[in-house]
Design a protein around this motif. Structure first.
Motif, short mmCIF file in Angstrom:
data_model
loop_
_atom_site.label_atom_id
_atom_site.label_comp_id
_atom_site.label_asym_id
_atom_site.label_seq_id
_atom_site.Cartn_x
_atom_site.Cartn_y
_atom_site.Cartn_z
N THR A 146 0.83 -1.22 0.00
CA THR A 146 0.00 0.00 0.00
C THR A 146 0.86 1.26 0.00
OG1 THR A 146 -0.16 -0.04 2.42
CG2 THR A 146 -1.90 -1.16 1.19
N ARG B 193 0.01 4.90 2.08
CA ARG B 193 -0.57 6.02 1.32
C ARG B 193 -1.83 5.59 0.55
NH1 ARG B 193 4.91 7.16 0.34
NH2 ARG B 193 4.83 6.34 -1.78
N LEU B 194 -1.92 4.30 0.19
CA LEU B 194 -3.12 3.77 -0.45
C LEU B 194 -3.96 3.09 0.62
CD1 LEU B 194 -1.52 2.20 -3.66
CD2 LEU B 194 -2.47 4.50 -3.37
N ARG C 94 -11.55 4.84 0.81
CA ARG C 94 -11.17 6.25 0.78
C ARG C 94 -12.33 7.17 0.41
NH1 ARG C 94 -9.25 7.90 -4.53
NH2 ARG C 94 -9.67 6.26 -6.05
N HIS D 29 -6.40 -10.74 -8.17
CA HIS D 29 -6.85 -10.29 -9.48
C HIS D 29 -6.56 -11.37 -10.52
CE1 HIS D 29 -7.37 -6.20 -7.97
NE2 HIS D 29 -6.21 -6.35 -7.37
N ARG E 112 -12.82 -4.73 -11.96
CA ARG E 112 -12.54 -3.66 -11.00
C ARG E 112 -13.13 -2.35 -11.51
NH1 ARG E 112 -6.41 -3.03 -10.26
NH2 ARG E 112 -6.63 -2.03 -12.30
N THR F 76 -12.48 3.66 -10.77
CA THR F 76 -11.95 4.56 -9.73
C THR F 76 -11.20 3.82 -8.63
OG1 THR F 76 -14.03 4.43 -8.49
CG2 THR F 76 -13.81 6.21 -10.11
N GLN F 77 -11.26 2.50 -8.61
CA GLN F 77 -10.66 1.72 -7.52
C GLN F 77 -9.18 1.51 -7.76
OE1 GLN F 77 -12.84 -1.84 -6.13
NE2 GLN F 77 -10.92 -2.94 -6.31
N ARG F 78 -8.39 1.66 -6.71
CA ARG F 78 -6.95 1.42 -6.76
C ARG F 78 -6.65 0.00 -6.31
NH1 ARG F 78 -4.98 6.87 -3.51
NH2 ARG F 78 -5.74 8.42 -5.03
N GLY F 79 -6.19 -0.82 -7.22
CA GLY F 79 -5.86 -2.19 -6.87
C GLY F 79 -7.04 -2.89 -6.23
N ASP G 189 -13.40 1.19 -2.82
CA ASP G 189 -13.69 2.61 -2.64
C ASP G 189 -14.59 2.87 -1.44
OD1 ASP G 189 -12.18 3.47 -4.79
OD2 ASP G 189 -13.86 3.42 -6.20
#
Length: 274
Positions: free
Chosen positions: A13, A17-18, A22, A107, A139, A142-145, A149
């Motif tokens: 992450t 920071r991720l 969020r 994934h 996915r 807008t989703q990070r990894g 969200d």
């Protein structure tokens, strides 16, 4: 090993920071609690067999897609389910088949293909690998990894995985695969237990390092370190951690019926796991 788990999570992450959730809570609708109530009363309709479109791949593998039975509450990107079929060798039907469910952040298909399905293949066992909603090609943009969200996306993911699994097992029965099993690691193990409690007939499950609920994972476990508590606190104040546990209580295995054949299942535990 718990220290290794924590360090690995920090690296994955970008040192925190991720973060999960969020964008906050989402609508946290009661739709899943209504669904669970119908499960407890035995009035939940069984999903119809999946209607799968197949694309042949090298090595006699096949890519399948079908409309998720949970599509009405999923993001558009997650509404089409994807599976990889790995036939047994030799291909003498009817081979036993294992449905492999994804762990958190699993994934695509490659991890389960190389670590499980190919080993089973040469032992005469076929595999179906489900790419879970919110992962890989499913996915949301807008989703990070794997960092969902919204909090609401976690129970959405769980229910969709369960309903898609039931539809797949029904399809496989139609195709003559009477000897079925379900397997998963971590989150996938919890979902395997839930599917086994609901599926038609007696289907054994293999559950590796599975929690009993997502609530302690995100409030006490290593993933609690990468929850965006500020985003959740804007709505709920200082009680965000308690509120998150309450919302995620819908993911508890106690919400599902107890089957009469516990000896048919395999549970693998870790001694020091966060």
């Amino acid at each position: 090993m718990a220290t290794v788990d924590r360090a690995f999570t920090q690296v994955r992450t970008l040192f925190g920071r991720l973060r999960f959730f969020r964008h906050g809570w989402g609508d946290c609708a009661s739709v899943h609690r209504t669904w669970l109530s119908s499960i407890r009363t035995g009035s939940t309709p069984t999903p119809s067999p999946a209607e799968i479109s197949w694309t042949p791949l090298p090595l006699n593998l096949s890519l399948g897609t079908f409309r998720s039975p949970s599509a009405p509450f999923l993001p558009a990107a997650s509404a089409t389910a994807r599976i990889l079929y790995v036939p047994a060798l030799p291909r003498a039907p009817p081979a036993p088949v294992v449905l492999h469910l994804p762990a958190t952040g699993d994934h695509g298909f490659l991890r389960r293909l190389f670590f499980y399905a190919l080993w089973l293949r040469v032992r005469g066992v076929a595999s179906v690998i489900l790419e879970g909603p919110f992962y890989g090609r499913r996915r949301p943009p807008t989703q990070r990894g794997a960092l969902l969200d919204y909090v609401q996306h976690l129970p959405d993911l769980g229910r969709a995985t369960i309903e898609e699994s039931l539809a797949l097992l029904a399809y496989l029965r139609e195709q003559g695969f009477e000897r079925q099993a379900i397997a998963g690691v971590s989150q996938g193990g919890l979902h395997a237990a839930m599917v086994a409690s609901l599926c038609e007939g007696s289907v054994p499950a293999v559950m590796a390092f599975a929690p009993h609920s997502a609530a302690p994972v995100f409030t006490k476990g290593v993933l609690a370190d990468v929850v965006d508590w500020d985003a959740l606190g804007e709505d709920w104040g200082d009680g965000a951690r308690d509120r998150l546990g309450q919302v995620l209580d819908v993911t508890h295995i106690r919400n599902f019926p107890i089957r009469e054949d516990p000896g048919r299942h395999v549970l693998l535990f870790a001694q020091d796991d966060r």
